[in-house]
Scaffold this motif. Structure first.
Motif, PDB file in Angstrom:
ATOM      1  N   LEU A 248      18.293   5.050  26.178  1.00 42.71           N
ATOM      2  CA  LEU A 248      18.679   5.252  24.824  1.00 42.71           C
ATOM      3  C   LEU A 248      17.874   3.921  24.121  1.00 42.71           C
ATOM      4  O   LEU A 248      17.293   4.316  23.039  1.00 42.71           O
ATOM      5  N   ALA A 249      18.064   2.873  24.692  1.00 41.12           N
ATOM      6  CA  ALA A 249      17.526   1.624  23.564  1.00 41.12           C
ATOM      7  C   ALA A 249      16.052   1.768  23.718  1.00 41.12           C
ATOM      8  O   ALA A 249      15.442   1.382  22.772  1.00 41.12           O
ATOM      9  N   CYS A 250      15.612   2.028  25.125  1.00 38.46           N
ATOM     10  CA  CYS A 250      14.049   2.286  25.194  1.00 38.46           C
ATOM     11  C   CYS A 250      13.480   3.144  24.237  1.00 38.46           C
ATOM     12  O   CYS A 250      12.512   2.993  23.607  1.00 38.46           O
ATOM     13  N   GLY A 251      14.138   4.318  24.411  1.00 39.53           N
ATOM     14  CA  GLY A 251      13.884   5.717  23.319  1.00 39.53           C
ATOM     15  C   GLY A 251      13.837   5.248  21.830  1.00 39.53           C
ATOM     16  O   GLY A 251      12.896   5.413  21.199  1.00 39.53           O
ATOM     17  N   LEU A 252      15.055   4.891  21.381  1.00 44.16           N
ATOM     18  CA  LEU A 252      15.161   4.148  20.011  1.00 44.16           C
ATOM     19  C   LEU A 252      13.904   3.122  19.759  1.00 44.16           C
ATOM     20  O   LEU A 252      13.429   3.385  18.539  1.00 44.16           O
ATOM     21  N   SER A 253      13.724   2.269  20.647  1.00 42.22           N
ATOM     22  CA  SER A 253      12.574   1.368  20.193  1.00 42.22           C
ATOM     23  C   SER A 253      11.441   1.879  20.123  1.00 42.22           C
ATOM     24  O   SER A 253      10.500   1.350  19.475  1.00 42.22           O
ATOM     25  N   LEU A 254      11.198   2.859  21.196  1.00 42.94           N
ATOM     26  CA  LEU A 254       9.700   3.442  21.114  1.00 42.94           C
ATOM     27  C   LEU A 254       9.580   4.306  19.787  1.00 42.94           C
ATOM     28  O   LEU A 254       8.636   4.109  19.164  1.00 42.94           O
ATOM     29  N   CYS A 255      10.637   5.244  19.245  1.00 42.68           N
ATOM     30  CA  CYS A 255      10.608   5.756  18.044  1.00 42.68           C
ATOM     31  C   CYS A 255      10.501   4.729  16.850  1.00 42.68           C
ATOM     32  O   CYS A 255       9.780   4.986  15.952  1.00 42.68           O
ATOM     33  N   ALA A 256      11.035   3.410  16.860  1.00 47.01           N
ATOM     34  CA  ALA A 256      10.844   2.448  15.814  1.00 47.01           C
ATOM     35  C   ALA A 256       9.571   1.905  16.097  1.00 47.01           C
ATOM     36  O   ALA A 256       8.957   1.803  14.810  1.00 47.01           O
ATOM     37  N   LEU A 257       8.677   1.879  17.182  1.00 48.57           N
ATOM     38  CA  LEU A 257       7.545   1.383  17.036  1.00 48.57           C
ATOM     39  C   LEU A 257       6.421   2.067  16.533  1.00 48.57           C
ATOM     40  O   LEU A 257       5.522   2.089  15.764  1.00 48.57           O
ATOM     41  N   LEU A 258       6.792   3.700  16.758  1.00 44.40           N
ATOM     42  CA  LEU A 258       6.010   4.801  16.247  1.00 44.40           C
ATOM     43  C   LEU A 258       6.030   4.798  14.568  1.00 44.40           C
ATOM     44  O   LEU A 258       4.963   4.621  14.019  1.00 44.40           O
ATOM     45  N   LEU A 259       7.315   4.555  14.124  1.00 44.45           N
ATOM     46  CA  LEU A 259       7.498   4.504  12.690  1.00 44.45           C
ATOM     47  C   LEU A 259       6.881   3.241  12.354  1.00 44.45           C
ATOM     48  O   LEU A 259       6.259   3.062  11.023  1.00 44.45           O
ATOM     49  N   LEU A 260       6.961   1.863  12.795  1.00 42.18           N
ATOM     50  CA  LEU A 260       6.383   0.869  12.160  1.00 42.18           C
ATOM     51  C   LEU A 260       4.812   1.041  12.367  1.00 42.18           C
ATOM     52  O   LEU A 260       4.279   0.581  11.385  1.00 42.18           O
ATOM     53  N   LEU A 261       4.168   1.650  13.157  1.00 41.98           N
ATOM     54  CA  LEU A 261       2.708   1.728  13.142  1.00 41.98           C
ATOM     55  C   LEU A 261       2.442   2.872  12.085  1.00 41.98           C
ATOM     56  O   LEU A 261       1.342   2.579  11.340  1.00 41.98           O
ATOM     57  N   ARG A 262       3.272   3.726  11.884  1.00 41.66           N
ATOM     58  CA  ARG A 262       2.829   5.047  10.826  1.00 41.66           C
ATOM     59  C   ARG A 262       3.069   4.043   9.378  1.00 41.66           C
ATOM     60  O   ARG A 262       1.995   4.430   8.472  1.00 41.66           O
ATOM     61  N   TYR A 263       3.974   3.406   9.113  1.00 36.07           N
ATOM     62  CA  TYR A 263       4.075   2.570   7.976  1.00 36.07           C
ATOM     63  C   TYR A 263       3.037   1.647   7.696  1.00 36.07           C
ATOM     64  O   TYR A 263       2.768   1.199   6.532  1.00 36.07           O
ATOM     65  N   GLY A 264       2.624   0.906   8.820  1.00 35.05           N
ATOM     66  CA  GLY A 264       1.460  -0.229   8.701  1.00 35.05           C
ATOM     67  C   GLY A 264       0.208   0.582   8.362  1.00 35.05           C
ATOM     68  O   GLY A 264      -0.557  -0.001   7.565  1.00 35.05           O
ATOM     69  N   ARG A 265      -0.123   1.760   8.815  1.00 33.07           N
ATOM     70  CA  ARG A 265      -1.318   2.331   8.324  1.00 33.07           C
ATOM     71  C   ARG A 265      -1.026   2.864   6.923  1.00 33.07           C
ATOM     72  O   ARG A 265      -2.177   3.000   6.195  1.00 33.07           O
ATOM     73  N   ALA A 266       0.057   3.338   6.391  1.00 33.43           N
ATOM     74  CA  ALA A 266       0.120   3.838   5.082  1.00 33.43           C
ATOM     75  C   ALA A 266      -0.002   2.612   4.156  1.00 33.43           C
ATOM     76  O   ALA A 266      -0.347   2.906   2.885  1.00 33.43           O
ATOM     77  N   LEU A 267       0.470   1.538   4.488  1.00 36.82           N
ATOM     78  CA  LEU A 267       0.535   0.293   3.613  1.00 36.82           C
ATOM     79  C   LEU A 267      -1.281   0.052   3.575  1.00 36.82           C
ATOM     80  O   LEU A 267      -1.475  -0.578   2.337  1.00 36.82           O
ATOM     81  N   LYS A 268      -2.039   0.059   4.493  1.00 30.82           N
ATOM     82  CA  LYS A 268      -3.160  -0.295   4.270  1.00 30.82           C
ATOM     83  C   LYS A 268      -4.151   0.632   3.405  1.00 30.82           C
ATOM     84  O   LYS A 268      -5.098   0.217   2.814  1.00 30.82           O
ATOM     85  N   ASP A 269      -3.548   1.796   3.448  1.00 34.65           N
ATOM     86  CA  ASP A 269      -4.543   2.762   2.577  1.00 34.65           C
ATOM     87  C   ASP A 269      -3.720   3.437   1.459  1.00 34.65           C
ATOM     88  O   ASP A 269      -2.205   3.840   1.551  1.00 34.65           O
ATOM     89  N   GLU A 270      -3.858   3.507   0.050  1.00 31.48           N
ATOM     90  CA  GLU A 270      -3.337   3.940  -0.898  1.00 31.48           C
ATOM     91  C   GLU A 270      -2.999   5.219  -0.980  1.00 31.48           C
ATOM     92  O   GLU A 270      -1.947   5.865  -1.256  1.00 31.48           O
ATOM     93  N   ARG A 271      -3.994   6.121  -0.426  1.00 34.51           N
ATOM     94  CA  ARG A 271      -3.778   7.655  -0.331  1.00 34.51           C
ATOM     95  C   ARG A 271      -2.638   7.947   0.796  1.00 34.51           C
ATOM     96  O   ARG A 271      -1.805   8.683   0.652  1.00 34.51           O
ATOM     97  N   GLY A 272      -2.702   7.090   1.821  1.00 33.36           N
ATOM     98  CA  GLY A 272      -1.676   7.429   2.793  1.00 33.36           C
ATOM     99  C   GLY A 272      -0.296   6.783   2.523  1.00 33.36           C
ATOM    100  O   GLY A 272       0.613   7.720   2.850  1.00 33.36           O
ATOM    101  N   LEU A 273      -0.238   5.758   1.468  1.00 35.09           N
ATOM    102  CA  LEU A 273       1.119   5.597   0.960  1.00 35.09           C
ATOM    103  C   LEU A 273       1.564   6.705   0.105  1.00 35.09           C
ATOM    104  O   LEU A 273       2.825   7.070  -0.125  1.00 35.09           O
ATOM    105  N   GLN A 274       0.674   7.045  -0.829  1.00 34.34           N
ATOM    106  CA  GLN A 274       0.955   8.559  -1.597  1.00 34.34           C
ATOM    107  C   GLN A 274       1.369   9.425  -1.063  1.00 34.34           C
ATOM    108  O   GLN A 274       2.458  10.113  -1.099  1.00 34.34           O
ATOM    109  N   LYS A 275       0.890   9.953   0.212  1.00 29.52           N
ATOM    110  CA  LYS A 275       1.007  10.872   0.978  1.00 29.52           C
ATOM    111  C   LYS A 275       2.537  10.958   1.808  1.00 29.52           C
ATOM    112  O   LYS A 275       3.355  11.741   1.633  1.00 29.52           O
TER     113      LYS A 275
END
Length: 145
Positions: free
Chosen positions: A49-76
């Motif tokens: 469970l800890a590994c699975g939740l950490s993997l989900c958190a890592l994927l969200l972290l990558l998604r948010y990081g990509r969105a912060l770099k691009d204004e269109r991604g943040l708006q989307k």
């Protein structure tokens, strides 16, 4: 939009802290307490469970990081979170409350599982059932609405 950018940064900080916490607990559990636990099923479930939740958190972290770099991604991302239709679907599927209660049930089941394994299996099965029903309801409402 600047307030939303700050909110995303706070989320990223919390996700990073969660990943570090679960990694530290995982290392501690494997190297320091693996031999002391009396119920290997509960230990395995906790680690998984800890590994699975950490993997989900890592994927969200990558998604948010990509969105912060691009204004269109943040708006989307902003538009996805504030979509009226998706808010209605989530509300009908019970989405803020059902996952929270299910994870609380899993946590209590893991803690109580050290004294009685029947409690662990019962609470974990009930929590998984709740999550499955909520996910199925969300899929149904996505198609109908």
């Amino acid at each position: 939009m600047e307030n939303y950018r700050e909110r995303i940064k706070r989320r990223m900080a919390l996700l990073s802290a969660w990943i570090l916490l679960t990694a530290g607990l995982g290392i501690y559990n494997v190297f320091c307490t693996a031999d002391e636990t009396g119920v290997p099923e509960i230990f395995g479930f906790q680690c998984g469970l800890a590994c699975g939740l950490s993997l989900c958190a890592l994927l969200l972290l990558l998604r948010y990081g990509r969105a912060l770099k691009d204004e269109r991604g943040l708006q989307k991302l902003y538009n996805q979170e504030h979509d009226k239709r998706m808010k209605a679907v989530r509300a009908k599927a019970g989405v803020p409350m059902v996952p929270i209660l299910s994870f609380i049930m899993m946590g209590v089941g893991m803690v109580m599982g050290y004294t009685n394994s029947v409690i662990f299996y019962t609470l974990t099965a009930a929590a998984m059932g709740q999550l499955l029903v909520s996910s199925a309801a969300k899929l149904v409402y996505l198609r109908r609405m």
